[in-house]
Scaffold this active site. Sequence first.
Site, PDB file in Angstrom:
ATOM      1  N   TRP B 325       0.803  -1.155   0.581  1.00  0.00           N
ATOM      2  CA  TRP B 325      -0.614   0.206  -0.615  1.00  0.00           C
ATOM      3  C   TRP B 325       0.866   1.227  -0.189  1.00  0.00           C
ATOM      4  O   TRP B 325       0.697   2.287  -1.002  1.00  0.00           O
ATOM      5  CB  TRP B 325      -1.182   0.230   1.163  1.00  0.00           C
ATOM      6  CG  TRP B 325      -1.689   1.504   1.582  1.00  0.00           C
ATOM      7  CD1 TRP B 325      -3.168   1.609   1.167  1.00  0.00           C
ATOM      8  CD2 TRP B 325      -1.421   1.952   2.524  1.00  0.00           C
ATOM      9  NE1 TRP B 325      -3.294   2.332   1.051  1.00  0.00           N
ATOM     10  CE2 TRP B 325      -2.345   3.391   2.591  1.00  0.00           C
ATOM     11  CE3 TRP B 325      -0.693   2.505   3.011  1.00  0.00           C
ATOM     12  CZ2 TRP B 325      -2.298   4.519   2.200  1.00  0.00           C
ATOM     13  CZ3 TRP B 325      -0.440   3.763   3.278  1.00  0.00           C
ATOM     14  CH2 TRP B 325      -1.461   4.748   3.323  1.00  0.00           C
ATOM     15  N   HIS B 326       1.556   1.281   0.723  1.00  0.00           N
ATOM     16  CA  HIS B 326       2.189   2.247   0.574  1.00  0.00           C
ATOM     17  C   HIS B 326       3.741   2.695  -0.742  1.00  0.00           C
ATOM     18  O   HIS B 326       4.087   3.908  -0.752  1.00  0.00           O
ATOM     19  CB  HIS B 326       4.050   2.012   1.806  1.00  0.00           C
ATOM     20  CG  HIS B 326       3.356   1.862   2.961  1.00  0.00           C
ATOM     21  ND1 HIS B 326       2.368   0.988   3.880  1.00  0.00           N
ATOM     22  CD2 HIS B 326       3.716   3.554   4.132  1.00  0.00           C
ATOM     23  CE1 HIS B 326       2.295   1.731   5.094  1.00  0.00           C
ATOM     24  NE2 HIS B 326       2.501   2.617   5.528  1.00  0.00           N
ATOM     25  N   GLY B 327       3.593   1.541  -1.348  1.00  0.00           N
ATOM     26  CA  GLY B 327       4.181   2.237  -2.593  1.00  0.00           C
ATOM     27  C   GLY B 327       4.754   0.965  -3.460  1.00  0.00           C
ATOM     28  O   GLY B 327       4.860   0.214  -2.947  1.00  0.00           O
ATOM     29  N   PHE B 477       2.234   8.809  -1.119  1.00  0.00           N
ATOM     30  CA  PHE B 477       1.463   7.079  -1.175  1.00  0.00           C
ATOM     31  C   PHE B 477       0.088   7.485  -1.861  1.00  0.00           C
ATOM     32  O   PHE B 477      -0.770   6.481  -1.524  1.00  0.00           O
ATOM     33  CB  PHE B 477       1.730   6.191   0.415  1.00  0.00           C
ATOM     34  CG  PHE B 477       3.370   6.469   1.026  1.00  0.00           C
ATOM     35  CD1 PHE B 477       2.988   6.061   2.089  1.00  0.00           C
ATOM     36  CD2 PHE B 477       4.156   5.941   0.265  1.00  0.00           C
ATOM     37  CE1 PHE B 477       4.810   6.621   2.594  1.00  0.00           C
ATOM     38  CE2 PHE B 477       5.355   5.886   0.161  1.00  0.00           C
ATOM     39  CZ  PHE B 477       5.879   6.204   1.821  1.00  0.00           C
TER      40      PHE B 477
END
Lengths: 310, 477
Positions: B325-327, B477
Amino acid sequence: MKKFYKKIGLAALVTVVLLLLIIFLVPYNPKGYIREQIIKQSMLSAENRKPAIILVGGSNVAFGYDSKIICDSMNMDVVNFGLHAGFGLKYIIDDLSQYIKKGDVIIISPEYAHFFDKMAYGEKPLADIFYLTKGKLNNLNDEQLRCVVYNTPAYIRANIEQLITNLLFSNKNSIYQWDSFNEYGDIVAHWSKEHTGFSNPSSGRTKRSSANYDFINYFLFKLSDMESRGATIILYPPVIEETGYSNKQPDILFVDSIMAANGRKFICPPSDVVMPKNRFFDSEYHLNRGGAKENSLHIVEILKKYFLAN
Amino acid sequence: MLFNSLEFLIFLPLVFIGYWTLQKNLKVQNLFICLASYIFYGWWDYKFLFLIILTTFLSYISGILIDKYRQKGCVAKFVNVSNIIVNLLILCIFKYYNFFSQSLADALSAFGITVDWVTLDIILPVGISFYTFQALSYSIDVYRKEIPACKDPIAFFAFIAFFPQLVAGPIERAGNLLVQMQGKRSFEYSQAIDGCKQIAWGFFKKIVVADTAATIVDAVYSDIVYYNPTALFISAVFFSFQIYGDFSGYSDIAIGVAKLFGIRLIKNFDLPYFSRNIPEFWKRWHISLNKWFISYLYIPLGGSRKGLKRTFINTLTVFLASGLWHGANWTFVIWGLYHSILFIPNILIKSKNKIIPDATIRFKEIGGIIITFVLTTIGWIIFRSANIHEACAYIYKLFEFKNYALPNFNDVQLRTAAECIFGIIILIAIEWYNRNETETYRLAGRCSIARWIIYITLILWSFIFFKTNQTFIYFQF
């Protein structure tokens, strides 16, 4: 709600008053590097000044030359007008253009970053010179004014830091002070020092930055304007360290080609002024003594060929 | 539009005045805040307004249809699943297309198969991960009958677009924020003042701690080879505080700004670096995202109710999803995997034997706090690195004990490091002092002069340390 507005208003007022007090009570460092700009301006604005070779750019130019070599070889006065790229090339050119005389030879070596994004409109040093001259800067556009506003906090912070540093380390000498320059305006305080080493960004060609066409057009206009007033304009690529040159390839190629396309070709290819790390002092643009000497001899050779051809 | 910008300094008072002027008409007030939020968001790039409006519309319509066809369970399920798929597809295209296509190409080339994939020049819309998750949580909650479907489109659009939390959270649930959007808000002086205090504190964390630390961290990460292990060690610790100051600072500003509008957002950080173990860290760090993953991924997968093996898999899945999800980078995935490995002992220990730290944090627990901090800092090295190779090189260099000496920072960096350390000390001191408080920090007791001095100092300090062009880490993000 009124009580809230009053409280917020009072807090804002107290904050603004305190900030203004800090700006006035903690002025720019008396020995500060940017103060040298006033001296350089006075060198150019002297009434009976003879036509001179004027070296223009940022700190790359301040560090880049041993002007005595140029002076002795070319038999012309030399003024090193370079100081800090953070002024932004627009300010540098605007400031310079008010002092030029017929017969001046202006050698411009701008750091490549000036032609991209908003670098040409300045960074914190523009705020420094703005406050140093008490706001008497002509011809600042919106972007430059915005730069001054946004960098006012940094200006205040730097002054406080310098005050504390001066109190704690009164004997500490930095080369980035106004007495680090010789009579030509070259920085010489580091000439006796070992190079400090510096980190380079990791190698690998970066994607080309976003070109600032508005500024590029303005820059070309100003060059033409200065030429029409009798000055000779020479565009000389800034000396740069090998890894820096490699990293900035896309930007360098762009600047080289756009200047050439507009009739302002660099007097020599940018690759001709790439030097190894041992020629530099503390950054990819700041030459040490050996580098400054080598660069000065190089520009003398180029100028002689140029004047012979013209 | 950034919180730390001149534009926002002008934007916020204007919106505040307009919002409370329109107090008497809830619909108009919601419409106003919705439009203001779109202006806030569109300031970056107005072209991406289309995307957030589309996501909002799809979720709104899904809620209506789920409610309408609730009796026909399969239709409601189909609508819910479709909404999830479409929104996740949008998110994946913008965020992960190039990552997956490049990763697949790299994997194939390892077998000698060369492919010419088309990687697209896609710009990641700011906040897409946040508002997509927020929109999805609504339709899922409606499907689960946890909340009724919203029939007020203006309130719903305002709920998704609400500018303080739009681009970097907290990820709000409809049961909290939408309900407030549908209800009348009244101006409360104490809540507004509390909000201003929280904004000031948030700016301090962001500008004085995070942005100052960033100067050192960026320099070190740009040339790991040049800097010695001491510099790398300092930089690693600084990054832990940079990401905390940046993200929790943003959350504080968001929550504080929301309070000005009579809205209560959920707490997103609860002093995570005072955690005594890793599971506690994950109850205190990015609370809204973790709750989202627990509610909509972990529990639907079975949680811990289907045996140990399934619990491992579910835990691993959640951490990997959280990392991703963060990247779009393998470093985030490995970071998620790293934390899942640290979390596993918690699963293995039987409930009756678990030592669950109680709410009160005591000084004698400093050992656990430090160990947890060290473990999370190692994770942050992986998180911050551009690639796995860089992360390994960084961590490996930290263990070159014979090369530890004074950090090879230049004078400016040494000064910046000293300023940062001072800021971190103040941050830790204030948070330690408030560690057992449930509400906003009390930076000074009842003495109003002391309060004024402290808050004005924080504001001045933040102003003086303000730097241009400093975005928030979680915007990417």
